[in-house]
Scaffold this motif. Structure first.
Motif, PDB file in Angstrom:
ATOM      1  N   THR A 152       0.814  -1.219   0.000  1.00 37.88           N
ATOM      2  CA  THR A 152       0.000   0.000   0.000  1.00 37.88           C
ATOM      3  C   THR A 152       0.850   1.272   0.000  1.00 37.88           C
ATOM      4  O   THR A 152       0.615   2.162  -0.830  1.00 37.88           O
ATOM      5  N   GLN A 209       0.818   4.431  -2.538  1.00 36.45           N
ATOM      6  CA  GLN A 209       0.668   5.828  -2.118  1.00 36.45           C
ATOM      7  C   GLN A 209       1.811   6.701  -2.634  1.00 36.45           C
ATOM      8  O   GLN A 209       1.606   7.843  -3.025  1.00 36.45           O
ATOM      9  N   GLN A 265      -7.294  -5.602   9.487  1.00 40.19           N
ATOM     10  CA  GLN A 265      -6.489  -4.528  10.088  1.00 40.19           C
ATOM     11  C   GLN A 265      -5.687  -5.052  11.286  1.00 40.19           C
ATOM     12  O   GLN A 265      -4.782  -4.378  11.769  1.00 40.19           O
ATOM     13  N   ARG A 319       1.713   5.532   5.592  1.00 42.61           N
ATOM     14  CA  ARG A 319       0.254   5.348   5.609  1.00 42.61           C
ATOM     15  C   ARG A 319      -0.435   6.509   6.329  1.00 42.61           C
ATOM     16  O   ARG A 319      -1.405   7.085   5.824  1.00 42.61           O
ATOM     17  N   LEU A 320       0.077   6.847   7.510  1.00 43.72           N
ATOM     18  CA  LEU A 320      -0.555   7.903   8.319  1.00 43.72           C
ATOM     19  C   LEU A 320      -0.485   9.240   7.597  1.00 43.72           C
ATOM     20  O   LEU A 320      -1.454  10.006   7.587  1.00 43.72           O
ATOM     21  N   TYR A 377      -0.401   9.836   4.358  1.00 41.87           N
ATOM     22  CA  TYR A 377      -1.376   9.901   3.263  1.00 41.87           C
ATOM     23  C   TYR A 377      -2.801   9.930   3.777  1.00 41.87           C
ATOM     24  O   TYR A 377      -3.676  10.560   3.189  1.00 41.87           O
ATOM     25  N   LYS A 378      -3.032   9.252   4.893  1.00 42.74           N
ATOM     26  CA  LYS A 378      -4.355   9.252   5.482  1.00 42.74           C
ATOM     27  C   LYS A 378      -4.697  10.670   5.938  1.00 42.74           C
ATOM     28  O   LYS A 378      -5.787  11.178   5.674  1.00 42.74           O
ATOM     29  N   THR A 388      -5.395  12.918   2.813  1.00 41.97           N
ATOM     30  CA  THR A 388      -6.722  12.743   2.217  1.00 41.97           C
ATOM     31  C   THR A 388      -7.791  13.285   3.138  1.00 41.97           C
ATOM     32  O   THR A 388      -8.753  13.908   2.684  1.00 41.97           O
ATOM     33  N   ASN A 389      -7.604  13.090   4.446  1.00 44.42           N
ATOM     34  CA  ASN A 389      -8.578  13.619   5.399  1.00 44.42           C
ATOM     35  C   ASN A 389      -8.662  15.138   5.307  1.00 44.42           C
ATOM     36  O   ASN A 389      -9.745  15.708   5.228  1.00 44.42           O
TER      37      ASN A 389
END
Lengths: 205, 354
Positions: free
Chosen positions: A60, A64, A149, A187-188, A190-191, A194-195
């Motif tokens: 993932t 990203q 998860q 991951r965090l 990109y999260k 997007t948020n």
């Protein structure tokens, strides 16, 4: 990538992923596993399980970072190889290391935090492996994603298990810890991106 | 290169009687064999060995062969190292009844599977990275509460009492074990020679700490120099040995050359290696592992299957050399030496004094 190419890549993954096992068998037959062969096999299979876990978890972040998506199709296969090496690891532990001495095993698992942590990580991989087939993915629908998860927790437990194993020199497990932190960090990031984009959009409306 | 430096032991310190032509010949063959290995294994092996040496020099060590083809390579390097060490027979030692019936662990395992953090934290590091270490000439400083506070050379030390072979079980705190045919003399003979005063209640043993030849001490994994200690009665126990050899030969560097302690009823870490100082003291010394983890390692560190360790099961152990399917055996109280040492701990709470 088309279906044919993905197939080739998968075949390559199979071959490469089995090499660590072939290597152990080869070393074993050539009496090259050192003075403590059980420990060697135990450490090797455990380390490879962790490596496959980290590779699985990097599919993932690769998407990203690069926008590539084809590698996501390798995730299940890689995850199952993680499970495969984890099974070899635990089999080595129970059968070769503890020679099926159940009373000794019970003491080891309950009294030593590092074993407990590793054992918990292994137990958690079982439902993931069991629900990795397409039928279960369809059947569990949105719950499937939630269940899977658990892999984040498994990864943390696995790295902690490794850190706790080492008597003094933490160098090697720290490399794995850093790799995991990086993967989580991407991951965090990109999260969060997007948020905040979604929030901006919502505000604009 | 390893081989050359290993053979650079000062010849004036070796008595002619200690060298046999056969040994020299064998060593030559070892050299040729080693060179052969080097050629066969090719540059890849050399590169990986170099990379590892560099990583140790930089103060870090990595897991051995867990991931890649390094096990194969390192096994070959081990053979190189084992062959590179000059093997010098000890000519005059007597056999004893200690360990009758025990089957000694293979020489190759005893000399390549070692915990000696001064040379690196992997078990194979000491055999690989101890070739620069010079075990001769060697002096040991006797200090503290003694009448003979003076320095004694290794050759003088080896003459304090007749050398004897003792086959002892060796139990590591990491729950593996070996059987080692040591050659040495009772520590009691040195204690007697030093003439301790009434204030000498404990003895502190300090190991070599030379960053030039011991790559491990360049990183602060432990509080160097390695320090161990014994109660005076433990030091005088007939089992306690100042080992100077194994398998009838002078100790290899990786085994603690030129002199180390062996207390077969205690976990292996109690046996300080390459000892440079022996200090007679009144108070219990603060030893290296106790300093590093007081809840994990105690001063006494007697083998005790009933007192668990936070990391390793102590009720069973894996004998080295029994192969992939060798399994485990139950650990015995005082490693099976209760008869010889039990009375020293009569009435003592062994759970709190672990």
């Amino acid at each position: 990538m088309n279906k044919q190419q993905i197939l080739y890549v998968k075949v390559a993954v199979w071959v490469l992923a089995l090499l660590p096992l072939v290597r152990l068998i080869w070393l074993g037959f050539n009496d090259n596993l050192g003075a403590n062969p059980i420990e060697f096999v135990e450490h090797s299979t455990g380390t490879w399980a962790l490596v496959f876990l980290l590779i699985t978890l990097s599919m993932t972040p690769i998407r990203q970072l690069t926008g590539l998506v084809w590698q996501i199709q390798l995730r299940r296969l890689l995850g199952l190889f993680m499970f495969f090496y984890a099974c070899l690891h635990i089999t080595t532990y129970v059968w070769l290391d503890f020679a099926l001495m159940w009373d000794e095993l019970l003491i080891d698992v309950t009294k030593h935090p590092r074993i407990l942590v590793g054992f918990a990580a292994f137990l958690l991989t079982i439902p993931l492996a069991a629900t990795s087939n397409s039928y279960m993915i369809k059947r569990l629908k949105t719950n499937w994603k939630k269940l899977h998860q658990l892999v984040y927790l498994i990864a943390i437990l696995a790295v902690v298990h490794f850190l706790m194993l080492v008597k003094k020199d933490l160098t090697e497990p720290i490399y794995y810890a850093i790799a995991l932190v990086l993967l989580f960090g991407i991951r965090l990031y990109y999260k969060f991106q997007t948020n905040s984009k979604a929030m901006l959009k919502a505000k604009a409306m | 290169m390893i081989i050359l430096s290993k053979s650079a032991i000062n010849p004036s310190n070796i008595q002619p009687s200690e060298i046999t032509a056969r040994e020299v010949f064998d060593n030559r063959r070892g050299f040729i064999k080693a060179a052969g290995y080097g050629l066969v294994a090719g540059s890849a092996l050399l590169l990986s060995a170099k990379a590892r040496a560099a990583s140790v020099a930089g103060g870090t060590t990595e897991g051995d062969g867990r991931l890649l083809g390094r096990a194969n390579a390192s096994a070959k390097v081990d053979k190189l190292a084992a062959n590179a060490g000059t093997r010098i027979k000890i000519s005059n030692y007597k056999k004893t009844a200690y360990g009758a019936g025990e089957k000694p662990t293979k020489y190759e395992d005893v000399t390549t599977y070692n915990n000696y953090y001064e040379f690196g934290t992997d078990k194979s590091d000491p055999a690989k990275y101890s070739s620069q270490f010079k075990a001769r000439p060697w002096a040991i400083s006797i200090e503290g509460e003694v009448k003979k506070a003076k320095t004694i050379s290794i050759d003088e030390l080896m003459k304090l009492a007749p050398l004897e072979e003792r086959i002892y079980r060796h139990r590591c705190v990491e729950a593996w074990s070996m059987v080692v045919p040591w050659v040495g003399l009772p520590l009691a003979s040195l204690v007697k020679w030093a003439e301790p005063t009434g204030n000498a209640k404990f003895i502190e043993f300090i190991s070599a700490n030379d960053p030039q030849t011991m790559p491990g001490v360049r990183s602060p994994i432990l509080d160097w120099p390695y320090t161990e200690g014994l109660r005076i009665d433990e030091a005088n126990n007939p089992l306690t040995l100042l080992a100077v050899g194994l398998y009838g030969e002078l100790l290899q560097n990786q085994n603690g050359a030129p002199v180390r302690l062996v207390m077969p009823w205690k976990y292996g870490f109690k046996g300080g290696k390459s000892i440079v100082k022996i200090r007679f003291v009144e108070k219990m010394p603060l030893t290296t592992w106790v300093k590093s983890g007081p809840n994990e390692y105690g001063f006494y560190a007697n083998v005790n299957p009933n007192v668990d360790h936070p990391r390793w099961t102590q009720s069973s152990e894996r004998p080295i050399g029994t192969g992939l399917f060798g399994g485990r055996v139950k650990t015995r109280m005082f490693n099976g030496y209760t008869e010889q040492v039990g009375q020293m701990y009569a009435g003592m709470d062994l759970f709190n004094n672990f």
